[in-house]
Design a protein around this motif. Structure first.
Motif, PDB file in Angstrom:
ATOM      1  N   SER A 181      -3.775 -25.231  22.707  1.00 15.16           N
ATOM      2  CA  SER A 181      -3.019 -25.929  21.661  1.00 15.16           C
ATOM      3  C   SER A 181      -3.949 -26.788  20.813  1.00 15.16           C
ATOM      4  CB  SER A 181      -1.912 -26.782  22.277  1.00 15.16           C
ATOM      5  OG  SER A 181      -2.453 -27.690  23.226  1.00 15.16           O
ATOM      6  N   GLY A 182      -5.001 -26.162  20.317  1.00 14.65           N
ATOM      7  CA  GLY A 182      -5.942 -26.897  19.483  1.00 14.65           C
ATOM      8  C   GLY A 182      -7.021 -27.575  20.289  1.00 14.65           C
ATOM      9  N   LEU A 183      -7.775 -28.427  19.634  1.00 16.61           N
ATOM     10  CA  LEU A 183      -8.910 -29.088  20.269  1.00 16.61           C
ATOM     11  C   LEU A 183      -8.444 -30.064  21.343  1.00 16.61           C
ATOM     12  CD1 LEU A 183     -11.050 -29.928  17.098  1.00 16.61           C
ATOM     13  CD2 LEU A 183     -11.156 -27.891  18.543  1.00 16.61           C
ATOM     14  N   PRO A 184      -9.182 -30.174  22.457  1.00 13.75           N
ATOM     15  CA  PRO A 184      -8.841 -31.164  23.490  1.00 13.75           C
ATOM     16  C   PRO A 184      -8.860 -32.570  22.899  1.00 13.75           C
ATOM     17  CG  PRO A 184     -10.485 -29.607  24.295  1.00 13.75           C
ATOM     18  CD  PRO A 184     -10.363 -29.372  22.819  1.00 13.75           C
ATOM     19  N   GLU A 185      -7.880 -33.376  23.275  1.00 12.47           N
ATOM     20  CA  GLU A 185      -7.734 -34.709  22.683  1.00 12.47           C
ATOM     21  C   GLU A 185      -8.982 -35.568  22.845  1.00 12.47           C
ATOM     22  OE1 GLU A 185      -5.460 -36.188  20.820  1.00 12.47           O
ATOM     23  OE2 GLU A 185      -4.387 -34.296  20.674  1.00 12.47           O
ATOM     24  N   ASP A 186      -9.659 -35.434  23.988  1.00 16.21           N
ATOM     25  CA  ASP A 186     -10.819 -36.288  24.231  1.00 16.21           C
ATOM     26  C   ASP A 186     -12.074 -35.827  23.491  1.00 16.21           C
ATOM     27  OD1 ASP A 186     -11.042 -34.004  25.728  1.00 16.21           O
ATOM     28  OD2 ASP A 186     -11.973 -34.983  27.457  1.00 16.21           O
ATOM     29  N   GLN A 187     -11.974 -34.685  22.775  1.00 14.89           N
ATOM     30  CA  GLN A 187     -13.145 -34.182  22.057  1.00 14.89           C
ATOM     31  C   GLN A 187     -12.872 -33.945  20.575  1.00 14.89           C
ATOM     32  OE1 GLN A 187     -15.255 -30.886  24.148  1.00 14.89           O
ATOM     33  NE2 GLN A 187     -13.775 -31.197  25.794  1.00 14.89           N
ATOM     34  N   VAL A 188     -11.689 -34.322  20.097  1.00 18.78           N
ATOM     35  CA  VAL A 188     -11.283 -33.994  18.730  1.00 18.78           C
ATOM     36  C   VAL A 188     -12.316 -34.450  17.710  1.00 18.78           C
ATOM     37  CG1 VAL A 188      -9.628 -34.519  16.912  1.00 18.78           C
ATOM     38  CG2 VAL A 188      -8.815 -33.880  19.182  1.00 18.78           C
ATOM     39  N   ASN A 189     -12.683 -35.711  17.757  1.00 21.34           N
ATOM     40  CA  ASN A 189     -13.572 -36.252  16.717  1.00 21.34           C
ATOM     41  C   ASN A 189     -14.945 -35.594  16.736  1.00 21.34           C
ATOM     42  OD1 ASN A 189     -11.566 -38.016  15.865  1.00 21.34           O
ATOM     43  ND2 ASN A 189     -12.226 -39.648  17.238  1.00 21.34           N
ATOM     44  N   SER A 190     -15.514 -35.447  17.930  1.00 22.39           N
ATOM     45  CA  SER A 190     -16.855 -34.863  18.011  1.00 22.39           C
ATOM     46  C   SER A 190     -16.855 -33.405  17.574  1.00 22.39           C
ATOM     47  CB  SER A 190     -17.407 -34.989  19.434  1.00 22.39           C
ATOM     48  OG  SER A 190     -16.582 -34.287  20.359  1.00 22.39           O
ATOM     49  N   LEU A 191     -15.786 -32.667  17.892  1.00 25.49           N
ATOM     50  CA  LEU A 191     -15.727 -31.256  17.517  1.00 25.49           C
ATOM     51  C   LEU A 191     -15.441 -31.079  16.030  1.00 25.49           C
ATOM     52  CD1 LEU A 191     -13.846 -29.787  20.616  1.00 25.49           C
ATOM     53  CD2 LEU A 191     -16.235 -29.433  19.995  1.00 25.49           C
ATOM     54  N   ILE A 192     -14.630 -31.948  15.467  1.00 29.53           N
ATOM     55  CA  ILE A 192     -14.374 -31.871  14.026  1.00 29.53           C
ATOM     56  C   ILE A 192     -15.661 -32.115  13.246  1.00 29.53           C
ATOM     57  CG2 ILE A 192     -13.281 -33.124  12.110  1.00 29.53           C
ATOM     58  CD1 ILE A 192     -10.749 -33.265  13.745  1.00 29.53           C
ATOM     59  N   GLU A 193     -16.487 -33.029  13.743  1.00 28.37           N
ATOM     60  CA  GLU A 193     -17.779 -33.285  13.097  1.00 28.37           C
ATOM     61  C   GLU A 193     -18.666 -32.043  13.114  1.00 28.37           C
ATOM     62  OE1 GLU A 193     -19.592 -36.613  14.972  1.00 28.37           O
ATOM     63  OE2 GLU A 193     -18.178 -38.075  14.152  1.00 28.37           O
ATOM     64  N   TYR A 239     -15.220 -27.792  13.476  1.00 29.61           N
ATOM     65  CA  TYR A 239     -14.011 -27.191  14.025  1.00 29.61           C
ATOM     66  C   TYR A 239     -12.778 -27.710  13.285  1.00 29.61           C
ATOM     67  CZ  TYR A 239     -16.509 -25.462  18.171  1.00 29.61           C
ATOM     68  OH  TYR A 239     -17.354 -24.801  19.022  1.00 29.61           O
ATOM     69  N   SER A 240     -11.717 -26.914  13.306  1.00 30.89           N
ATOM     70  CA  SER A 240     -10.409 -27.354  12.843  1.00 30.89           C
ATOM     71  C   SER A 240      -9.591 -27.784  14.051  1.00 30.89           C
ATOM     72  CB  SER A 240      -9.684 -26.224  12.106  1.00 30.89           C
ATOM     73  OG  SER A 240     -10.415 -25.830  10.965  1.00 30.89           O
ATOM     74  N   ARG A 241      -8.590 -28.599  13.823  1.00 32.96           N
ATOM     75  CA  ARG A 241      -7.805 -29.131  14.935  1.00 32.96           C
ATOM     76  C   ARG A 241      -7.113 -28.038  15.741  1.00 32.96           C
ATOM     77  NH1 ARG A 241      -6.799 -34.599  15.163  1.00 32.96           N
ATOM     78  NH2 ARG A 241      -7.610 -35.816  13.412  1.00 32.96           N
ATOM     79  N   ASP A 242      -6.779 -26.941  15.098  1.00 36.38           N
ATOM     80  CA  ASP A 242      -6.067 -25.867  15.785  1.00 36.38           C
ATOM     81  C   ASP A 242      -6.993 -24.829  16.402  1.00 36.38           C
ATOM     82  OD1 ASP A 242      -3.659 -26.982  15.257  1.00 36.38           O
ATOM     83  OD2 ASP A 242      -2.795 -25.243  14.245  1.00 36.38           O
ATOM     84  N   ASP A 243      -8.295 -25.018  16.290  1.00 31.99           N
ATOM     85  CA  ASP A 243      -9.238 -24.044  16.831  1.00 31.99           C
ATOM     86  C   ASP A 243      -9.184 -24.000  18.351  1.00 31.99           C
ATOM     87  OD1 ASP A 243     -10.126 -23.223  14.395  1.00 31.99           O
ATOM     88  OD2 ASP A 243     -11.979 -24.393  14.408  1.00 31.99           O
ATOM     89  N   ALA A 244      -9.412 -22.815  18.895  1.00 36.92           N
ATOM     90  CA  ALA A 244      -9.567 -22.661  20.337  1.00 36.92           C
ATOM     91  C   ALA A 244     -11.028 -22.939  20.692  1.00 36.92           C
ATOM     92  CB  ALA A 244      -9.187 -21.256  20.776  1.00 36.92           C
TER      93      ALA A 244
END
Length: 677
Positions: free
Chosen positions: A248-260, A263-268
């Motif tokens: 269901s999208g990026l793991p909550e604890d990694q959202v910011n680092s992965l978006i940087e 990645y998009s929020r819905d990415d696997a």
């Protein structure tokens, strides 16, 4: 006498006259600059204004990023362990500089034709959606006596605060919740990124409805959603090793680092196992499409970059053999308090893992497959460490290849309980042992006396250990580390532990005796496999790995594949001499084929081809009861295969389970691996 002339007045007048002159110069410069700026602004607005307006009105473009397929993971025989299944999806690419009101209108339009799951609708987005409607906002403002001007930040904040305090007044119908969830997904996207509004069970009616109304749904498109799909006949232990991706999208604890990282929020994204370890290789590079909207609202697309699907992984693990080893553990794990059973089979020359299997027993008695326990669970393993201990003594001149005979006897030192070999508890079997013989009969006394020689304090009955420096712990551990004990194996999987080291201060000097025969520090099954491999290959600690090769894809987006083999990597060498190595090989041969009445591994003698081995038994307590950890390392001197087995928490009457498992695992290896080479 004539008074001196006063000069201060003249000086002050001169200084004051210079200040206005400087100011005049500065003011002149400022006036000239402002004039130039005004002229330029006028030129842009009056002379070139129409030109720029025409360019703005003629087209507006943005670049969309579209997901590609993740790489496939294969076992060593070419069986696909995890693939991708594609399905049609409704996507949203957030336009640059879009407003909440614009997204609200789009969400309402989409929501009339597309139905999605609303379980993840947050209260914050529910409120944000609710107050986008002017009439609903006005009613809330009236109920909350909000006086701020509509449309201002203060107005929105006051509405939000009131809505949070009076959430019972925020009622949405099922249809409105559907639209609010779509609005939430749009809100969570960042500019020019693509998210999935609906990725599963999309109907043809929904696809047609979106396609017909593209002009009313800016950013909404029909795309492809790739979902990870495991093989239907893949063993559960391999599923844990392969790992998983977020659903269901990026793991909550990694959202910011992965978006940087783009990645998009819905990415696997890989969240465990190989999927996580090799995320950068498996994910590929997104396709980039430039979308242009002209002044008439017509859109055109241009592929800027065709994208690159993720690269494929080929493993050293054979899925069929892995499944068989897993079954062997399940079928042989004793009952009672036994906590689990673990086995790793490795190629000594490359560090490639043929199989890594594990079974845990839960508190309720149920068995659970857990291959990852071979790298993240550490145990005291007992006498299997003795080859490393003897080599440490040889390399530090406590004993030599020509002078290594020591009499086995109970070790009695002041302040410490008597410690002895299993066959010589009371001293009735005190016999001289060479290093190979000490391995054959698994003499605790022998390695304890080697440790004391290392410390410069040869054993004498009743001696004190106060003269033994605590640095002896470090000496032993450095010797063990050379083989891979007490250090990470470097395996290409997340979550590996190095095990635990016991205290090594003066108060624990008595535990130096325990350390010498494997009753103090803890080690993983993977470490034992690397240790066995180091002995087998002549003394090189090879980095453990489960990926054999990678299919790299071409940069042009095509499916051209170039296979890159993962090169074996040495993490260091023992540094022993051929004579020292031969002494250990001889002893491990005698463990299986020796003639002493106290030989420890004779049950392995029936194996063909033959193996060299070292058994281990560590005394433990499980739920307050006496148990043992039954362990074993082995290798075939004529073939590229080494083995480690660990079974913690067994009762003493079934401690030979290590050899029962080893025999079956080796027989399966000849059938599943060697016979098919």
């Amino acid at each position: 006498m004539q008074a001196p002339k006063r000069r201060s007045g003249r000086d002050n007048t001169s200084s004051m006259s210079r200040i206005p002159a400087r100011l005049n110069v500065l003011l002149g410069i400022v006036v000239i600059m402002l004039g130039a700026l005004g002229w330029r602004l006028g030129s842009l607005q009056l002379v070139q204004g129409d030109k720029f307006k025409a360019e703005i009105n003629s087209a507006e473009s943005s670049t969309e990023q579209i997901n590609v397929q993740r790489g496939i993971i294969y076992d060593s025989a070419g069986k696909a362990l995890v693939t991708n299944s594609g399905s049609q999806a409704i996507t949203y690419t957030k336009p640059r500089n879009t407003s909440e009101q614009s997204m609200y209108k789009t969400a309402n339009e989409v929501g009339d034709f597309v139905k999605i799951d609303t379980k993840q609708l947050s209260n914050a987005n529910k409120i944000k959606y609710y107050i986008q409607d002017e009439d609903r906002a006005a009613e809330l403002a009236k109920a909350g006596n909000i006086s701020s001007a509509p449309g201002t930040d203060a107005y929105v904040k006051a509405l939000t605060d009131y809505a949070n305090e009076n959430s019972d007044e925020i009622n949405l119908s099922a249809g409105q919740k559907n639209k609010a969830m779509i609005f939430q997904k749009m809100e969570n996207a960042y500019a020019l990124s693509t998210v999935y509004l609906k990725e599963k069970d999309v109907t043809q009616t929904e696809i047609a409805s979106v396609g017909e109304r593209q002009s009313k749904m800016p950013g909404v498109n029909v795309g492809i959603y790739y979902q990870r799909k495991g093989s239907s006949n893949t063993d559960e232990s391999l599923e844990g090793l392969v790992g998983g991706v977020s659903k269901s999208g990026l793991p909550e604890d990694q959202v910011n680092s992965l978006i940087e990282k783009g990645y998009s929020r819905d990415d696997a994204v890989g969240t465990s196992g190989l999927e996580k370890q090799y995320e950068d290789i498996l994910k590929g590079t997104k396709r980039r499409v430039e979308v242009t909207v002209d002044k008439d609202g017509k859109t055109s697309e241009k592929v800027v970059y065709p994208g690159k699907a993720g690269s494929n992984l080929h493993l050293t693990i054979n899925a069929n053999y892995q499944e068989n080893v897993q079954k062997i553990l399940r079928n042989n794990i004793p009952g009672g308090l036994t906590q689990g059973a673990y086995a790793v089979v490795m190629n000594p020359k490359t560090g490639g893992v043929y199989a890594m299997a594990g079974v845990n027993r839960s508190e309720t008695g149920n068995l659970q497959d857990d291959a990852m326990a071979t790298i993240n669970r550490a145990e005291v393993v007992g006498s299997v460490v003795k080859p490393a201990m003897i080599v440490t003594g040889l390399m530090n001149n406590a004993i030599s290849t020509t002078d290594n005979t020591i009499v086995d006897q109970p070790i009695s030192v002041s302040g410490t309980p008597v410690k002895a070999s299993y066959f010589n508890k009371n001293g009735s079997n005190s016999i001289p042992l060479t290093a190979p013989m000490a391995l054959e009969v698994s003499s605790n006394s022998y390695v304890m006396q080697v440790m004391l020689k290392l410390a410069g304090q040869p054993y004498a009955p009743g001696m004190s250990l106060q003269g033994v420096d605590t640095s002896i712990f470090q000496t032993m551990r450095e010797g063990f580390n050379r083989f891979g004990l007490g250090v990470k194996t470097g395996i290409d999987l997340p979550g590996e532990t190095a095990g635990l080291r016991g205290d090594s201060d003066r108060a624990h000097i008595g535990n130096a005796l325990d350390e010498s025969f494997g009753q103090y520090d803890t080690y993983t099954t993977m470490q034992l496999a690397q240790y066995a491999s180091t002995i087998a290959n002549g003394g090189y600690r090879m980095k453990a790995h489960v990926v054999e090769s990678i299919d790299e894809r071409s940069e042009n987006g095509k499916n051209d594949l170039t296979q890159q083999t993962v090169a074996p990597q040495s993490l260091g060498s023992v540094g022993w001499t051929p004579g020292q190595r031969q002494l250990i090989w001889q002893g491990m041969d005698q463990v299986v084929n020796g003639t002493s009445p106290f030989v420890t591994g004779s049950q392995l003698k029936t194996l063909k081809p033959g193996i060299y081995a070292k058994t281990g038994t560590a005394e433990t307590f499980t739920n307050g009861q006496e148990t043992v950890t039954s362990s074993l390392i082995a290798f075939s001197p004529e073939h590229d295969v080494a083995l480690a087995v660990v079974v913690p928490g067994v009762s003493q009457d079934v401690e030979l389970v290590n050899m029962n498992i080893a025999k079956e695992v080796y027989n399966a290896y000849w059938k599943d691996i060697e016979a098919k080479k």
